[in-house]
Scaffold this active site. Structure first.
Site, short mmCIF file in Angstrom:
data_model
loop_
_atom_site.label_atom_id
_atom_site.label_comp_id
_atom_site.label_asym_id
_atom_site.label_seq_id
_atom_site.Cartn_x
_atom_site.Cartn_y
_atom_site.Cartn_z
N ASP A 229 1.03 -1.03 0.02
CA ASP A 229 -0.12 0.23 -0.08
C ASP A 229 0.99 1.23 0.08
O ASP A 229 2.08 1.32 0.31
CB ASP A 229 -1.11 0.09 1.19
CG ASP A 229 -2.05 0.83 1.10
OD1 ASP A 229 -1.99 1.91 -0.14
OD2 ASP A 229 -3.01 0.90 1.78
C1 BGC Z 1 -4.96 3.45 0.12
C2 BGC Z 1 -5.08 2.61 -1.18
C3 BGC Z 1 -4.92 3.42 -2.12
C4 BGC Z 1 -3.62 3.89 -2.12
C5 BGC Z 1 -3.15 4.90 -3.36
C6 BGC Z 1 -3.73 4.15 0.37
O1 BGC Z 1 -3.47 5.18 1.41
O2 BGC Z 1 -4.99 2.90 1.37
O3 BGC Z 1 -6.33 2.14 -0.85
O4 BGC Z 1 -5.02 2.68 -3.30
O5 BGC Z 1 -3.59 5.02 -1.07
O6 BGC Z 1 -3.91 6.11 -3.28
#
Ligand code: BGC
Length: 810
Positions: A229
Site C-alpha cells: 500500500d
Molecule cells: C490506500 C489505498 C490506495 C492508495 C493509493 C492508500 O492510502 O490505502 O487503498 O489505493 O493509497 O491512493
C-alpha cells in the site's frame, strides 16, 4: 521464468529499479529493453487518474470518470453478473485513460460498523465479499489490464492503520479474513494484490511469510504481483523475500539500493530478485497492449446509465408501513433535507472520483412523475441545529401528503484514515425528523451513507429507503424506486445492530495502543447475532420488495439445493435467495449458520421459478488448527434457504462424509467460543484460542522512538521539540474542528498523527530519505542539534546520489 532472456540482459541496478515506483503512480521503465512503465490508479468504484498533482488522500482531483456506486452499495445487489458489469465498465474507462492497474476492489471484512472505510468494502461476510470481488476482477481484467485486490489482510480499521498489530487466531484468519482473498485469487484470477499497512500477528503483512508465502503463493498458487500500500513499505529486503515485487510509491531508488546491497552482501540470492522481476515483467507485458493504446474516449452517457442501473439494483427498502411506497401519482410530496439538493454519493479518501455527470434529486424530479410541492433544506449538513430551517421544513410538510426526507452521513464522517466516532446520524437531522413527525407523520426517509447506523428514530418514519452511496446517478435511481418504476431488490450485506454496544467487537475495537485483539474470533456480524440470540434492527440479507415471494419444494443432494420461488404479488421483481449451512455437531465450535451460496432471480408476477444453488468447496469446510488444513466434519448438516439470515423459508438436512481429522479444541477451555458469548472473552481464554500469549498491548515508553513508532508517541518523547510538536498537532486538530474545518482536521490525524516515522520517507520519496529520518529521530529523542546537522548532511548526500543514479539509468 518466462522472461529469462530479458532478465539475463539486465544489470543489477535495472532489475532492482523495477522493485519500486518511478514516481507516485508509475513503475520504472527501461527503454533500452522495451520495458514500459505500468500506470496504477485508484479505484475502486471509478478511475482516479491524477494527471497533475499526485496524492493518496483524494485531495487533488482526477480526470473525470464515472463514479459508480461504492462496493458497500453494489454488495446489496447480491448480483455477481452486475458486479462483473461494473468491473467491465471500470476496465473500459481504465483502458481509455491508459491505466494498466486499477487499484481495487477493496475487500476487507466489515468487522466493526465504525471502520471509516466500510463504504469501500463489500460485506461482513467473506463468501459474499469474495464472490462479488471475483466478479469485479473478471470484468476489469477482461479488458487486458489488471485489477489489484486490496488490502491483504486484516485491515479492518483506519485508526493506527500503519502501526497496529492485528492479533487473530489462525482459524478466524482463514475462515473470516482470508476467504474473500482466496476467492479473488482463485476465481477472479487477479493479476495484482495490494498488501495492507498493518501488522498481522506481529509482522507487517507485506513481510509476513505466513500469509504472503505459505498461504498466498504456496496454497493458493498466486503468481501475480504483490504491491505495498502507498508508503506501507518497511524493510524492503524482508518484503522481497516474502514475495513483494513492488513498493509504491517511489522511494527514489533508496529501497532498490537496499536490495542491491543485500545481494552484494549475499544476504539474498539474486535469483529471488530475478523471480520478482519476472512477475513484474509479466504484468507489464501482459497489460501493455491494452493500456498503451492511443486514448479513446469512453461513452460517458452509457456509463452513466449503467451506474444508475447498478444503483437501482442495490437500493434496499428497509421499511414500508401501510404500503406508503411506491408513491401514488396524485400524492403531493414535500422534499426535505440537504441531501436532496447535494447528493451524497461516495466516500472520502483515495477512492474519490471526479464524476463525469452528477445527478441531484431536485434536478431529476420532473422526469420522475412524482408531484413535488417544494423543497426545504431542513438542516445544515455540517452545522448545528437551525430552528428557522426546521420551521420552514415543517411549514412545507403541513401542506403535503407525503414527506420525502433526505438524511444521512456527511462526506467527512465516512473517510479513509479515520474511523467513525459513533453510529449515529447528526443530531440536527434527528431533531428535524421529530419536528416533522409532529406536523405530518407520513414520512419516507431516504438514507445516504455507506455503512450501518443506529436508528432510534425508526418509529417516526413509515417508509425507509437506503440508497447507500449510489454513485453519480444514485439520486435518480432512488427516485425511480420511490415512484415504483423500479421494484427494489437490494438486500443488506451487513447487519444493522440496534445499538453500537451490541456489536461483537464493541469491547475490542479499535484496540489498544499497539495491538487490536480479535477476541470475538469467528463471531462477526450475523454469525454472532444469530449464535448469541441478540436481536438486531435489520438482519444480514434483509430487504423488502413491492411484491412478495414464496419458497417451496426444497430438494437437497450432495451437489446442491434446488427449490422453487413464486412471485405471489402483483409486480414483477427480483429475489435474492440465500443458502446457509449449520454444522453437524458441537465438537467444533461454529456460528449457528453461515452463508455458503446465493442467487438472484427475476420473477414475473404469478410466476414460479426453479432455482439451484450448488455446494462448492466452501460449503462444508472448516480450518483445523491441529492438521493445519481445511477439513470436513462428518455428520448431518442443516441446509437452510432464507430470504434473509433470520427469515429461513426452507430447511432440509444432508449427511456429508468427513475427513476424520482430530478435534482441534478442548471445549472446556473455550466456553465463550462454544456458547457464542464472545462479548467479553477473558484474556486467558483468548490466549488459549490463539495458542500463545498476546503481545504487548501498549507502546513501550522506555525506549527511544524508532522508525515504526508513530508521531502520536511524541507525547512521550525525550526531546522537548518533539513534545512541543505533538501538542501543536493536537491543538491544530482541536482548533480546526472548533472552527468547523473537520476535513482538514481529519487530514492532520490521518497523514501526520498516526504516521510512523519511516512513513515520512516512504510517503515522500525523493524529498526525505531514511537517513534523514534517522536525524529526525535524533531530534525526537532529545539530540536536537546533532539531529538537525544529520538531516542537513544526509539531504545533501541524497541529492548527489540522485543525480548519479539518474545518469546511470538514462
Ligand atoms: C490506500 C489505498 C490506495 C492508495 C493509493 C492508500 O492510502 O490505502 O487503498 O489505493 O493509497 O491512493
Amino acid at each position: 521464468m518466462k522472461y529469462k532472456a530479458i532478465i539475463e540482459n539486465m544489470t543489477l541496478d535495472e532489475k532492482a529499479s523495477l522493485m519500486s515506483g518511478k514516481d507516485f503512480w508509475q513503475t520504472q521503465d527501461i527503454k533500452r529493453l522495451g520495458i514500459n512503465s505500468l500506470f496504477l490508479a485508484d479505484g475502486p468504484h471509478g478511475i482516479r487518474k491524477q494527471a497533475v498533482a499526485a496524492d493518496h488522500l483524494g485531495l487533488n482531483a482526477g480526470i473525470p470518470a464515472t463514479c459508480f456506486p461504492t462496493a458497500a452499495t453494489v454488495a446489496n445487489s447480491w448480483n455477481q453478473e452486475l458486479g462483473e458489469k461494473v468491473g467491465d465498465y471500470l476496465g473500459d474507462e481504465a483502458v481509455s485513460q491508459q491505466v494498466s492497474v486499477l487499484l481495487g476492489p477493496g475487500i476487507n471484512i466489515k468487522r466493526n460498523p465504525l471502520c471509516g472505510r466500510n463504504f469501500e468494502y463489500f460485506s461482513e461476510d467473506p463468501y459474499l465479499t469474495g464472490k462479488m470481488a471475483a466478479a469485479y476482477i473478471r470484468g476489469v481484467q477482461s479488458h487486458g489490464i489488471s485489477a489489484c485486490v486490496k488490502h491483504f489482510a486484516v485491515n479492518n480499521q483506519e485508526e493506527r492503520r500503519m502501526s497496529i498489530d492485528a492479533v487473530v487466531d489462525e482459524r478466524t484468519l482463514r475462515e473470516i479474513y482470508l476467504t474473500a482473498f482466496e476467492i479473488a485469487v482463485k476465481e477472479g484470477n487477479t493479476k495484482a494484490l495490494m498488501t495492507s499497512y498493518n501488522r498481522l500477528n506481529g509482522e507487517y503483512t507485506n513481510e509476513n511469510m505466513h500469509i504472503m508465502k505459505r498461504i498466498l503463493r504456496e496454497e493458493w498458487g498466486y503468481d501475480g504481483v504483490v504491491i505495498t500500500d502507498w508508503g506501507g513499505g518497511n524493510d524492503r529486503v524482508k518484503g522481497l523475500l516474502a514475495g513483494n515485487e513492488l513498493e509504491m510509491p517511489t522511494t527514489d531508488g533508496e529501497a532498490d539500493q537496499e536490495i542491491i546491497e543485500a545481494i552484494r552482501r549475499d544476504e539474498i540470492k539474486e535469483s529471488v530478485l530475478d523471480e520478482a522481476v519476472d512477475r513484474v515483467l509479466d504484468l507489464v507485458f501482459s497489460t501493455q497492449q491494452a493500456s498503451q493504446r492511443p486514448t479513446t474516449p469512453f461513452d460517458v452517457e452509457r456509463h452513466h446509465r449503467l451506474s444508475q442501473k447498478v444503483a437501482e439494483e442495490s437500493i434496499v427498502l428497509l421499511k414500508n408501513e401501510e404500503a406508503v411506497l411506491p408513491l401514488q401519482f396524485s400524492q403531493k410530496v414535500a422534499v426535505i433535507g440537504d441531501f436532496a439538493k447535494d447528493a451524497r454519493y461516495q466516500g472520502a479518501g483515495s477512492s474519490i472520483v471526479n464524476p463525469t455527470i452528477l445527478d441531484h434529486t431536485l434536478y431529476c424530479f420532473e422526469e420522475s412523475g412524482i408531484t413535488s410541492i417544494g423543497f426545504e433544506q431542513g438542516f445544515d449538513r455540517y452545522g448545528k441545529k437551525d430552528p428557522q430551517k426546521i420551521k420552514n421544513a415543517c411549514d412545507l410538510a403541513k401542506q403535503a401528503d407525503v414527506i420525502l426526507l433526505y438524511i444521512g452521513l456527511d462526506e467527512v464522517t465516512e473517510a479513509e484514515g479515520l474511523d467513525r466516532a459513533n453510529m449515529q446520524i447528526p443530531e440536527n437531522q434527528i431533531e428535524l425528523l421529530h419536528a416533522l413527525y409532529e406536523v405530518n407523520p407520513n414520512i419516507v426517509a431516504i438514507l445516504s451513507c455507506g455503512s450501518a447506523i443506529e436508528m432510534p428514530w425508526i418509529d417516526k418514519v413509515k417508509g425507509l429507503v437506503h440508497g447507500y452511496l449510489g454513485g453519480q446517478a444514485g439520486a435518480r435511481a432512488i427516485l425511480r424506486v420511490l415512484s415504483g418504476d423500479v421494484n427494489p431488490s437490494g438486500k443488506l450485506a451487513e447487519t444493522y445492530p440496534i445499538e453500537y454496544e451490541d456489536t461483537p467487537s464493541y469491547r475490542y475495537f479499535p484496540g489498544n495502543e499497539a495491538s487490536v485483539e480479535y477476541r470475538e474470533s469467528l463471531y462477526i456480524g450475523y454469525r454472532y447475532y444469530d449464535s448469541a440470540n441478540v436481536p438486531v434492527l435489520f438482519p444480514f440479507g434483509y430487504g423488502l420488495s413491492y411484491t412478495t415471494f414464496e419458497y417451496s419444494n426444497i430438494q437437497v443432494t450432495r451437489a446442491g439445493v434446488t427449490f422453487e420461488i413464486t412471485n405471489t404479488g402483483e409486480k414483477a421483481g427480483m429475489e435474492v435467495a440465500q443458502l446457509y449451512v449449520t454444522g453437524p455437531s458441537n465438537h467444533i465450535f461454529r456460528p449457528s449458520k453461515e452463508l455458503k451460496g446465493f442467487t438472484k432471480v427475476f420473477i414475473n408476477e404469478g410466476e414460479t421459478k426453479t432455482v439451484t444453488i450448488p455446494f462448492d468447496d466452501k460449503a462444508f469446510r472448516y480450518f483445523n488448527i491441529k492438521t493445519n488444513q481445511w477439513e470436513c466434519e462428518e455428520g448431518t448438516y442443516q441446509i437452510k434457504i432464507g430470504a434473509s439470515s433470520s427469515d429461513i423459508r426452507l430447511e432440509d438436512s444432508l449427511f456429508v462424509e468427513g475427513t476424520n481429522a482430530p478435534t482441534p479444541y478442548q471445549p472446556k477451555l473455550l466456553p465463550s467460543y462454544y456458547n457464542g458469548a464472545i462479548k467479553d472473552v477473558p484474556l486467558h481464554e483468548f490466549e488459549q484460542l490463539l495458542g500463545r500469549n498476546v503481545p504487548n498491548q501498549n507502546w513501550d515508553r522506555t525506549k527511544p522512538l524508532g522508525y515504526n513508532d508513530i508521531i502520536a508517541q511524541c507525547q512521550y518523547a525525550k526531546g522537548t521539540f518533539a513534545r512541543l510538536a505533538y501538542h501543536a498537532i493536537v491543538f491544530s486538530y482541536w482548533f480546526l474542528r472548533k472552527i468547523g474545518k473537520r476535513s482538514t482536521a481529519n487530514l492532520i490525524m490521518m497523514s501526520i498523527y498516526y504516521l510512523p516515522f519511516r512513513g515520512i520517507a516512504k510517503m515522500t520519496g525523493g524529498i526525505v530519505n531514511m537517513p534523514m529520518v534517522d536525524g529526525i529521530l535524533m531530534i525526537v529523542n532529545g539530540h536536537f542539534f546533532k539531529g538537525l546537522r544529520h538531516v542537513w548532511k544526509e539531504r545533501k548526500k541524497m541529492l548527489k546520489k540522485k543525480k548519479e543514479r539518474l545518469a546511470k539509468l538514462s
